[in-house]
Structures are given as structure tokens and as C-alpha cells.
Design a protein around this motif. Structure first.
Motif, PDB file in Angstrom:
ATOM      1  N   LEU A 266      32.712  43.708  43.193  1.00 32.92           N
ATOM      2  CA  LEU A 266      33.763  43.670  44.207  1.00 32.92           C
ATOM      3  C   LEU A 266      34.615  44.923  44.049  1.00 32.92           C
ATOM      4  N   VAL A 267      35.027  45.530  45.162  1.00 31.79           N
ATOM      5  CA  VAL A 267      35.881  46.713  45.133  1.00 31.79           C
ATOM      6  C   VAL A 267      37.129  46.419  45.966  1.00 31.79           C
ATOM      7  N   GLN A 268      38.323  46.655  45.384  1.00 31.70           N
ATOM      8  CA  GLN A 268      39.574  46.389  46.088  1.00 31.70           C
ATOM      9  C   GLN A 268      40.545  47.549  45.906  1.00 31.70           C
ATOM     10  N   ALA A 269      41.246  47.898  46.971  1.00 30.88           N
ATOM     11  CA  ALA A 269      42.216  48.992  46.943  1.00 30.88           C
ATOM     12  C   ALA A 269      43.636  48.440  47.013  1.00 30.88           C
ATOM     13  N   HIS A 270      44.595  49.242  46.519  1.00 30.30           N
ATOM     14  CA  HIS A 270      46.015  48.903  46.611  1.00 30.30           C
ATOM     15  C   HIS A 270      46.807  50.193  46.786  1.00 30.30           C
ATOM     16  N   THR A 271      48.104  50.092  46.924  1.00 31.01           N
ATOM     17  CA  THR A 271      48.965  51.270  47.014  1.00 31.01           C
ATOM     18  C   THR A 271      49.960  51.252  45.857  1.00 31.01           C
ATOM     19  N   ASP A 272      50.682  52.360  45.677  1.00 34.35           N
ATOM     20  CA  ASP A 272      51.711  52.397  44.639  1.00 34.35           C
ATOM     21  C   ASP A 272      52.866  51.452  44.947  1.00 34.35           C
ATOM     22  N   ALA A 273      52.982  51.048  46.211  1.00 38.55           N
ATOM     23  CA  ALA A 273      54.071  50.145  46.613  1.00 38.55           C
ATOM     24  C   ALA A 273      53.702  48.674  46.461  1.00 38.55           C
ATOM     25  N   THR A 274      52.440  48.367  46.183  1.00 35.07           N
ATOM     26  CA  THR A 274      52.014  46.969  46.035  1.00 35.07           C
ATOM     27  C   THR A 274      52.704  46.329  44.831  1.00 35.07           C
ATOM     28  N   LYS A 275      53.233  45.138  45.028  1.00 36.56           N
ATOM     29  CA  LYS A 275      53.916  44.414  43.943  1.00 36.56           C
ATOM     30  C   LYS A 275      53.195  43.134  43.527  1.00 36.56           C
ATOM     31  N   ASP A 276      52.516  42.500  44.464  1.00 33.26           N
ATOM     32  CA  ASP A 276      51.859  41.222  44.176  1.00 33.26           C
ATOM     33  C   ASP A 276      50.344  41.405  44.233  1.00 33.26           C
ATOM     34  N   TYR A 277      49.695  41.240  43.083  1.00 33.31           N
ATOM     35  CA  TYR A 277      48.247  41.426  42.980  1.00 33.31           C
ATOM     36  C   TYR A 277      47.508  40.096  42.837  1.00 33.31           C
ATOM     37  N   THR A 278      48.219  38.991  43.091  1.00 35.14           N
ATOM     38  CA  THR A 278      47.629  37.670  42.873  1.00 35.14           C
ATOM     39  C   THR A 278      46.308  37.497  43.606  1.00 35.14           C
ATOM     40  N   SER A 279      46.271  37.836  44.876  1.00 36.82           N
ATOM     41  CA  SER A 279      45.052  37.611  45.659  1.00 36.82           C
ATOM     42  C   SER A 279      43.894  38.459  45.144  1.00 36.82           C
ATOM     43  N   GLN A 280      44.174  39.701  44.731  1.00 35.85           N
ATOM     44  CA  GLN A 280      43.107  40.561  44.221  1.00 35.85           C
ATOM     45  C   GLN A 280      42.594  40.049  42.869  1.00 35.85           C
ATOM     46  N   ILE A 281      43.504  39.646  42.005  1.00 34.89           N
ATOM     47  CA  ILE A 281      43.102  39.148  40.686  1.00 34.89           C
ATOM     48  C   ILE A 281      42.244  37.888  40.826  1.00 34.89           C
ATOM     49  N   LEU A 282      42.674  36.983  41.693  1.00 32.86           N
ATOM     50  CA  LEU A 282      41.907  35.744  41.901  1.00 32.86           C
ATOM     51  C   LEU A 282      40.558  36.031  42.551  1.00 32.86           C
ATOM     52  N   ALA A 283      40.502  37.053  43.390  1.00 30.17           N
ATOM     53  CA  ALA A 283      39.224  37.433  44.006  1.00 30.17           C
ATOM     54  C   ALA A 283      38.248  37.949  42.946  1.00 30.17           C
ATOM     55  N   PHE A 284      38.753  38.719  41.989  1.00 33.59           N
ATOM     56  CA  PHE A 284      37.896  39.181  40.889  1.00 33.59           C
ATOM     57  C   PHE A 284      37.402  37.985  40.069  1.00 33.59           C
ATOM     58  N   GLN A 285      38.307  37.036  39.827  1.00 37.63           N
ATOM     59  CA  GLN A 285      37.920  35.842  39.072  1.00 37.63           C
ATOM     60  C   GLN A 285      36.853  35.045  39.838  1.00 37.63           C
ATOM     61  N   GLN A 286      37.058  34.903  41.136  1.00 31.66           N
ATOM     62  CA  GLN A 286      36.094  34.177  41.968  1.00 31.66           C
ATOM     63  C   GLN A 286      34.726  34.852  41.959  1.00 31.66           C
ATOM     64  N   ALA A 287      34.723  36.190  41.841  1.00 33.93           N
ATOM     65  CA  ALA A 287      33.458  36.934  41.811  1.00 33.93           C
ATOM     66  C   ALA A 287      32.756  36.813  40.460  1.00 33.93           C
ATOM     67  N   GLY A 288      33.427  36.230  39.473  1.00 35.89           N
ATOM     68  CA  GLY A 288      32.814  36.000  38.168  1.00 35.89           C
ATOM     69  C   GLY A 288      32.587  37.259  37.350  1.00 35.89           C
ATOM     70  N   VAL A 289      33.512  38.220  37.434  1.00 33.60           N
ATOM     71  CA  VAL A 289      33.318  39.490  36.724  1.00 33.60           C
ATOM     72  C   VAL A 289      33.542  39.330  35.222  1.00 33.60           C
ATOM     73  N   ASP A 290      32.833  40.142  34.444  1.00 39.16           N
ATOM     74  CA  ASP A 290      33.084  40.232  32.997  1.00 39.16           C
ATOM     75  C   ASP A 290      34.320  41.072  32.729  1.00 39.16           C
TER      76      ASP A 290
END
Length: 385
Positions: free
Chosen positions: A205-229
Motif C-alpha cells: 500500500l502507498v499513501q501520501a500526506h503533507t507537512d500540514a497533516t495532523k491526524d494519521y489515524t486512517s492511514q495507520i489503520l489502512a496499513f494495519q488492514q493491509a497486514g504489513v510487516d
């Protein structure tokens, strides 16, 4: 008694005639005594201002050392500073233009960020000013500019070595990627993707963000859902800290690795306990037992009581030392003279590494992989290109 001076008409004429002949010599001596100006283009206000302060601290110590010994060929070095706001292309171009045209500097330290250095490549050529930058994006030295000298490890090397480490040493099989959506993040994550591909892998999975992003909850959970090591993230210090902190809060179990941001003080302060276990490819940690590093740590702390050196202060102290060494060797202390002298540098002993110029402008050819333990980055592997 007041004496009166008398001039004959002939002597007065001779004196006037001789004056223009004497003036160049007088002006020459004045110019020889003028200070040599070098510039710092760095973030002095805004989100990245602390990094700019560290840049100033490192350069100031190097300049004081040489000025205390009489300067360069009898001339003192003077530092001029312009605020480039960090990864801001417009502000960086304005800062470099000011330093070149108003302050008339002969060499530059910074801009530090890849998005800041790229628009300045034509300006450096126009004004004939060499620039020593810590911008690690591969694109920086892919443009063929003879005026850019990179004093940190090129991400084209560092990102590949990090991928090699997590896939071979840590045996990560399923890897997610994150990046800040700037020229720096895009070029760095591009190397990571290519490195995975040549090893027969593709990102889960590849996800982008900006320097202004403060909440990464959705991206972190998406990585978890993808089952990454684990995830490899190419970003700046603040996003790195927030990603690590929020990953800890959410209780995810995958590993986190990335660029140097994942070992820096701002990251450590933001991440808190979430920093532990995070890995980074970088060049400097203050607890490195190397004698040069420990001597520098003592000098820096004596100059700035209560503070210790980190990467920005250290690498730009080295950058200032490289400029000073080039001035001492140059036939003329001009932008062109310094640029030519920098291209002749090989195996220069700095604090971060031993610097040597290569044809594309890279001067750093080694690095370290660190892992945070107990809130401090520790060296787990030394690497070289």
C-alpha cells in the motif's frame, strides 16, 4: 604657535596628478580588509524554525574558530542570513536572490530542503555562487549543476540501503510506503519503490500526506488492514513524530523505518514512547563514541550550555568548514574561485564523515542505520556506497 603650510603651484599640481595613481592601491588595501560574506538560507520562522536555528549555531562556531585565528588571508568572515521557510520554493528563491544581490555573498549554506534548493539551481548559476546543501532528494544532483555540493547522503543510495536492511536483515515481506507529497518525498519514495522492485517485491500500500497533516489515524489503520510487516516512510520531522506517536496510541504492531527524520530531536519529542523501535537511515547521532563526534559534542555544549548537537548543527558546521577550506585553497575568494576549490576536495575530515567531491556534486558517501531505544537513536549498522 600655529604653523602655516605653504604649497608651491608646481608641488600642488604634482600632488593632484599623483592622487589617481595612489587611489587603486588604497582601494586595493581596503578591499583586502573587507569581510568575506557567506550566506545561510534556512527556515528562521514558521514550522521548521528550530532546524534553521541549529543551522545558524553550527555555522557560527566554525566561523568564530577561523575569525579568532585572523580570518582568511587577513579577512574576517561575516555571515548573512535569509529566511526561506524550509520546503517553500518561492521563499527559498527569494532568500537566495537577497543573499546574492543585496548581501553579495560568495558562498551559501542551504537551502536545506529539496523543494527549496530546486528552484535555485538557475539562480546559483546566474550569480555564480556555490551552495552546500543537506537536501537529500536524488533529483537535487540529477540536474548537473556545478554549483551544488551535497553534504549529506544521497537518498538514491540511502533509501536503497534501508530497503536492503529491512528486507534482508529484518526479513520484512509485506511493506507499506508513506511519503510527504513534495519533491523530497516523491523522489525518496521513488527510490524505495525501485529498490523493492529489483528485489522482486511491490509495496502492499502507498499513501501520501503533507507537512500540514495532523491526524494519521486512517492511514495507520489502512496499513494495519493491509497486514504489513512494516512501513517505510519518507517525510519531514513533524509528520514522522506524529506517525510514530499515533501508531503507538493505536497499538499497531508493524515496524516503522524511514529517512533521517526518524532519528531527529523534533521527531523524538513529538513521538514520545512511540519513537522506540523506529529505524532510520542517516549520518549522525550525538552518542556515537567516535572521538571527533565527542569532541564536537563538548565544544557545542560549551558554546550552547544546556544543549547538545544534532544533525543540522553538525552537518552545517561541516559545510562551513568545507567553505573555509575552499577559501584557503582558492586562487581568488570569489564564487567561482570557491567553486573550483570545492571540486578539488577529497577525503576532508568532518564530524559527520570524510567528505570528497564526485562529479555529480555528492560529497558524502557513508551513513548509518539507527534504531531508537529508550528515547535515543542507537547505531545498528554502518553503511557506505
Amino acid at each position: 604657535m600655529v604653523s602655516t603650510l605653504h604649497f608651491s603651484r608646481r608641488s600642488l599640481i604634482k600632488g593632484i596628478a599623483a592622487a589617481p595613481l595612489a587611489m587603486p592601491a588604497i582601494l586595493g588595501r581596503a578591499r583586502a580588509a573587507d569581510p568575506i560574506r557567506i550566506g545561510i538560507s534556512g527556515p528562521m520562522t514558521g514550522q521548521f524554525a528550530q532546524n534553521g536555528q541549529w543551522m545558524k549555531n553550527g555555522v557560527a562556531i566554525a566561523v568564530k574558530q577561523v575569525n579568532d585565528k585572523g580570518g582568511i588571508k587577513g579577512r574576517m568572515i561575516e555571515v548573512r542570513i535569509a529566511d526561506d521557510l524550509g520546503p517553500n520554493p518561492t521563499a527559498a528563491a527569494n532568500a537566495v536572490t537577497k543573499l546574492a544581490t543585496q548581501d553579495e555573498v560568495v558562498a551559501l549554506v542551504g537551502p536545506h530542503y529539496t523543494p527549496g534548493i530546486l528552484p535555485n539551481l538557475p539562480l546559483l548559476a546566474k550569480y555564480k555562487i556555490p551552495c552546500l546543501t543537506g537536501a537529500t532528494g536524488p533529483v537535487v544532483t540529477q540536474q548537473g549543476s556545478p554549483w551544488v555540493f551535497r553534504v549529506r547522503l544521497n537518498d538514491a543510495i540511502g533509501a536503497d540501503l534501508l530497503v536492503k536492511y529491512v528486507t534482508e536483515d529484518l526479513q520484512w515481506k509485506k511493506i507499506g510506503l508513506g511519503y510527504v507529497n513534495t519533491a523530497f518525498g516523491q523522489s525518496g519514495i521513488g527510490v524505495v519503490k525501485a529498490s523493492l522492485s529489483k528485489r522482486g517485491g511491490e509495496p502492499a500500500l502507498v499513501q501520501a500526506h503533507t507537512d500540514a497533516t495532523k491526524d494519521y489515524t486512517s492511514q495507520i489503520l489502512a496499513f494495519q488492514q493491509a497486514g504489513v510487516d512494516g512501513i517505510i516512510v519518507w517525510t519531514d520531522d513533524q509528520p514522522a513524530g506524529l506517525i510514530a506517536k499515533q501508531s503507538k496510541t493505536l497499538g499497531v504492531k508493524f515496524g516503522i523505518a524511514g529517512n533521517t527524520a526518524f532519528s531527529q530531536p523534533i521527531f523524538l519529542g513529538l513521538a514520545g514512547e512511540g519513537a522506540d523501535g523506529c529505524m532510520a537511515i542517516g549520518e549522525f547521532v550525538k552518542d556515537n563514541p567516535d572521538e571527533r563526534v565527542q569532541n564536537w559534542k563538548r565544544l557545542y555544549s560549551a558554546t550552547h550550555p544546556g544543549d547538545e548537537p544534532e544533525l543540522y548543527a553538525t552537518v552545517y558546521h561541516d559545510a562551513a568548514k568545507l567553505i573555509i577550506a575552499a577559501m584557503e585553497r582558492a586562487d581568488a575568494i570569489t564564487g567561482e574561485g570557491i567553486q573550483q576549490a570545492l571540486t578539488a576536495i577529497r577525503d576532508f575530515p568532518g564530524i559527520v564523515t570524510r567528505y570528497g567531491w564526485t562529479g555529480n556534486g555528492d560529497m558524502t558517501h557513508s551513513g548509518i542505520i539507527t534504531k531508537v531505544a529508550g528515547g535515543k537513536p542507537e547505531i545498528v549498522k554502518a553503511i557506505s556506497s
